[in-house]
Every structure is written in C-alpha cells, then in structure tokens.
Design an enzyme around this catalytic site. Structure first.
Site, PDB file in Angstrom:
ATOM      1  N   SER A   1     -43.787 -32.140   5.276  1.00  0.00           N
ATOM      2  CA  SER A   1     -44.156 -31.588   6.159  1.00  0.00           C
ATOM      3  C   SER A   1     -44.846 -30.506   5.924  1.00  0.00           C
ATOM      4  O   SER A   1     -45.004 -29.813   6.872  1.00  0.00           O
ATOM      5  CB  SER A   1     -42.917 -30.675   6.406  1.00  0.00           C
ATOM      6  OG  SER A   1     -42.083 -31.538   6.909  1.00  0.00           O
TER       7      SER A   1
ATOM      8  N   LYS B   1     -47.836 -30.435   7.230  1.00  0.00           N
ATOM      9  CA  LYS B   1     -47.585 -29.729   9.108  1.00  0.00           C
ATOM     10  C   LYS B   1     -48.841 -28.905   9.066  1.00  0.00           C
ATOM     11  O   LYS B   1     -49.914 -29.205  10.294  1.00  0.00           O
ATOM     12  CB  LYS B   1     -46.909 -30.107   9.948  1.00  0.00           C
ATOM     13  CG  LYS B   1     -45.689 -31.224   9.968  1.00  0.00           C
ATOM     14  CD  LYS B   1     -44.323 -30.906   9.958  1.00  0.00           C
ATOM     15  CE  LYS B   1     -43.458 -32.488   9.629  1.00  0.00           C
ATOM     16  NZ  LYS B   1     -42.163 -32.263   9.819  1.00  0.00           N
TER      17      LYS B   1
ATOM     18  N   TYR C   1     -48.274 -39.744  11.593  1.00  0.00           N
ATOM     19  CA  TYR C   1     -47.254 -39.063  10.534  1.00  0.00           C
ATOM     20  C   TYR C   1     -46.448 -39.862   9.444  1.00  0.00           C
ATOM     21  O   TYR C   1     -46.570 -38.338   8.825  1.00  0.00           O
ATOM     22  CB  TYR C   1     -45.639 -38.982  12.035  1.00  0.00           C
ATOM     23  CG  TYR C   1     -44.647 -37.967  11.751  1.00  0.00           C
ATOM     24  CD1 TYR C   1     -44.427 -36.362  11.809  1.00  0.00           C
ATOM     25  CD2 TYR C   1     -43.855 -38.488  11.184  1.00  0.00           C
ATOM     26  CE1 TYR C   1     -43.488 -35.690  10.880  1.00  0.00           C
ATOM     27  CE2 TYR C   1     -42.405 -37.405  10.306  1.00  0.00           C
ATOM     28  CZ  TYR C   1     -42.474 -36.171  11.082  1.00  0.00           C
ATOM     29  OH  TYR C   1     -41.539 -35.372  10.502  1.00  0.00           O
TER      30      TYR C   1
ATOM     31  N   TYR D   1     -38.126 -23.542   9.267  1.00  0.00           N
ATOM     32  CA  TYR D   1     -37.013 -24.135   9.805  1.00  0.00           C
ATOM     33  C   TYR D   1     -35.954 -23.734  10.342  1.00  0.00           C
ATOM     34  O   TYR D   1     -36.178 -22.139  10.821  1.00  0.00           O
ATOM     35  CB  TYR D   1     -36.996 -25.795   9.766  1.00  0.00           C
ATOM     36  CG  TYR D   1     -37.382 -26.408   8.928  1.00  0.00           C
ATOM     37  CD1 TYR D   1     -38.368 -27.397   9.458  1.00  0.00           C
ATOM     38  CD2 TYR D   1     -37.205 -26.748   7.573  1.00  0.00           C
ATOM     39  CE1 TYR D   1     -39.841 -28.041   9.105  1.00  0.00           C
ATOM     40  CE2 TYR D   1     -38.123 -27.660   6.981  1.00  0.00           C
ATOM     41  CZ  TYR D   1     -39.425 -27.934   7.450  1.00  0.00           C
ATOM     42  OH  TYR D   1     -40.120 -28.572   6.956  1.00  0.00           O
TER      43      TYR D   1
ATOM     44  N   VAL E   1     -39.508 -31.724   2.547  1.00  0.00           N
ATOM     45  CA  VAL E   1     -38.381 -31.834   1.387  1.00  0.00           C
ATOM     46  C   VAL E   1     -38.754 -32.447   0.495  1.00  0.00           C
ATOM     47  O   VAL E   1     -37.840 -33.425  -0.038  1.00  0.00           O
ATOM     48  CB  VAL E   1     -37.948 -33.353   2.616  1.00  0.00           C
ATOM     49  CG1 VAL E   1     -36.990 -32.364   3.920  1.00  0.00           C
ATOM     50  CG2 VAL E   1     -38.678 -33.741   3.179  1.00  0.00           C
TER      51      VAL E   1
HETATM   52  N1  GLN Z   1     -41.302 -37.397   6.635  1.00  0.00           N
HETATM   53  C1  GLN Z   1     -39.824 -35.806   6.730  1.00  0.00           C
HETATM   54  C2  GLN Z   1     -39.108 -36.172   7.554  1.00  0.00           C
HETATM   55  O1  GLN Z   1     -39.609 -36.579   8.673  1.00  0.00           O
HETATM   56  C3  GLN Z   1     -40.093 -34.299   6.900  1.00  0.00           C
HETATM   57  C4  GLN Z   1     -39.640 -33.102   6.696  1.00  0.00           C
HETATM   58  C5  GLN Z   1     -39.739 -32.350   5.650  1.00  0.00           C
HETATM   59  O2  GLN Z   1     -40.431 -32.245   4.951  1.00  0.00           O
HETATM   60  N2  GLN Z   1     -39.193 -30.987   6.590  1.00  0.00           N
HETATM   61  O3  GLN Z   1     -37.907 -36.068   7.953  1.00  0.00           O
END
Ligand code: GLN
Length: 304
Positions: free
Chosen positions: A63, A66, A188, A240, A258
């Site tokens: 993420s 992003k 994505y 988050y 993650v």
């Molecule tokens: N690719 C992961 C997902 O969509 C990204 C989530 C993350 O890094 N928080 O679940």
C-alpha cells in the site's frame, strides 16, 4: 544530529519485539518472505543517508504505492481528484467493504484500497501506458532504474483477491469506476507488487519531505502546496484504523504496507523507511512502528 548512532541504538532497543506479530499470509506469495528481516534508512534533505541492517534488500511495498498513485493523479487532475474520493480517515480496515456501501461508493480516502482503485481508474483513463509510466515515475523518484513489479506476487494477490474484487465491483456498481473491474484490479495488484529497498523508499519519500522544492519527476509535477497537502493526507489516513495511534506514538506523516514497510517524513528535514514483515492486527509493522516511535522520541523531533 547523529542519525547513524540513533539508528543503531534503536535497533538494539527493538530487538525484544522481533517475534511479535505475524507476516501477511492472506497473500500466499508474501507468506514466503523471511519474517526476521529488518532494514531502516534515513535520508536528510541536506544529502545525508544513514542505514542499518538489510536496507538494500527489496520487499513488496504494497500500500505504500498508493502515495505514488495519488501524486500522479493530483499532477494530472488537480482538485478534480477529490470529487471521486474523500480525504477523511476511514477508521476502518484498509479493505473494509461496509463503509463503502453505506457511503454509496465514495471511498473515504485515497490510501484505503477502495480509494486507491478510484485513483488508479483515473490514471488508466488518462495515461497511454499506465503500468510503464507508473514504474518510470517511481524509478525517477528513487533514482533507481531497476525497480520493478513482482508478477508472482501480483498474480498471487489476484488469485486470492476476493475482497478486493468485491470492493472494485461495489465501486463500479456506484459508477465510481470508468474502466472495467478486471482492468482496475490488474493495475491495482501490479502497483502493490512493486519491490523496493528501505534505501530506495527513503530516497523516493525525500521528495515529499522536501515540499518547498518543486516536485517534478518523469512528468509528474506538483506544487509545494499540493505536496504539503499530500503529507496532510498521509498524516490523517496513512495507517488505516491506526492513523490516530501512529500520530500519537510517532508524530510523522507516513504510509504503511502489508509487506511490512513504512515510509515517513519529517517535513523540511528527512525521510525514513523501515521494514520488518511481522504485522500487528491492523496490518502495520510491529517493529517498524516501534522503531519510528523511538526515532522521534530519541531525536525529540516530530511535527508536533
Ligand atoms: N495489496 C494489498 C491488499 O490489497 C495492500 C494492502 C496493504 O498494504 N495494506 O490487500
């Protein structure tokens, strides 16, 4: 400030937490990563680089990508971006579906999965070669030509990405995606699978720390006000449903993934990247948060 000494002292202090948490295993390809890896790197805006442990080892940035997506969308669309995605903390998990349904397909912010998909939809409709241009931007930002996608990870995510597919379908149902669901998902998962080292991430985030300088990389151009505002969104939405806790403990704008990576910035001073794959229940790196908490405590520097 003796950042090298501080990093080494931090590493000793966080070792007792080395086995806390567990790596993301909902993405099979990520479960294969050695959970005992650790790296941390600081880049100062006056050109210093301070690194410890495995700061050259690349990992899945997930993420954190992003942030790069939002930068590209803001450069292309400016304030238009905010018509299709909010900039409020979600207070829910990164892949929550409930809020998206209640709020009729308008994602709370660009850093939860739903918001990132809307941002990527904007890039898909504006760019000729979105994947290539995305990678080119990240490479320029981090001054590293070999950064790439890991298609084993992106395929693994697509194969098990039931919840993300539900999110994309919900967005499409509410007419907040122009492209086909499958195309958005493909892009994505590609950007989530980008692999970078702590050194490369710290270098990439230096541009956000250095917001007073004009931001211009591979045709992605942002005013200092836009960069400042991106930093504000990182502060409020970068972690988050743990954004408040991160702000309380660390006090820097940043973004987690993650894969166990966290990139953060101290505006006008430094960028920092840390990596440790074991995550807490919110999907953020246990040792990463601990290390950053110690960094702002020991340096007595935070934005507050
Ligand atoms: N690719 C992961 C997902 O969509 C990204 C989530 C993350 O890094 N928080 O679940």
């Amino acid at each position: 400030m003796d950042y090298q000494n501080i990093l080494e002292s931090i590493y000793k202090q966080i070792l007792p937490f080395a086995k806390e948490g567990k790596p993301a295993d909902y993405i099979p390809a990520l479960a294969a990563v050695n959970p005992d890896r650790f790296g941390m790197c600081i880049n100062t805006i006056d050109g210093g680089e301070f690194a410890i442990e495995q700061s050259d080892v690349r990992f899945s940035i997930q993420s954190i990508s992003k942030v790069f997506a939002l930068a590209m969308a803001l450069s292309l669309k400016g304030e238009e971006v905010w018509k299709r995605v909010g900039r409020e903390p979600s207070g829910t998990a990164f892949n929550s579906l409930v809020q998206l349904e209640i709020e009729h397909g308008l994602p709370r912010n660009p850093f939860i999965n739903a918001g990132a998909m809307v941002i990527l939809d904007m890039l898909l409709t504006s760019l000729d070669n979105p994947e290539e241009e995305f990678l080119n931007f990240v490479r320029k930002l981090s001054a590293s030509d070999t950064i790439s996608y890991n298609t084993v990870v992106s395929r693994s995510e697509r194969e098990t990405g039931y919840l993300n597919a539900a999110i994309a379908n919900m967005l499409k149902y509410h007419k907040n995606l122009d492209c086909e669901v499958e195309r958005v998902l493909q892009f994505y998962f590609m950007i989530c699978s980008i692999e970078m080292s702590c050194k490369e991430l710290a270098r990439a985030f230096l541009a956000f720390a250095n917001h007073k300088n004009h931001f211009e990389y591979a045709g992605v151009s942002l005013t200092s006000s836009q960069v400042k505002r991106m930093n504000a969104v990182m502060q409020t939405c970068g972690f988050y449903d743990e954004a408040g806790e991160f702000s309380y403990l660390v006090g820097l704008p940043g973004k987690s993934g993650v894969g166990g990576g966290i990139a953060a910035i101290y505006p006008s001073r430094y960028s920092v990247a840390v990596w440790s794959p074991r995550l807490n229940s919110k999907g953020n790196s246990v040792m990463g948060i601990k290390a950053l908490e110690l960094l702002t405590t020991e340096t007595e520097e935070s934005i507050f």
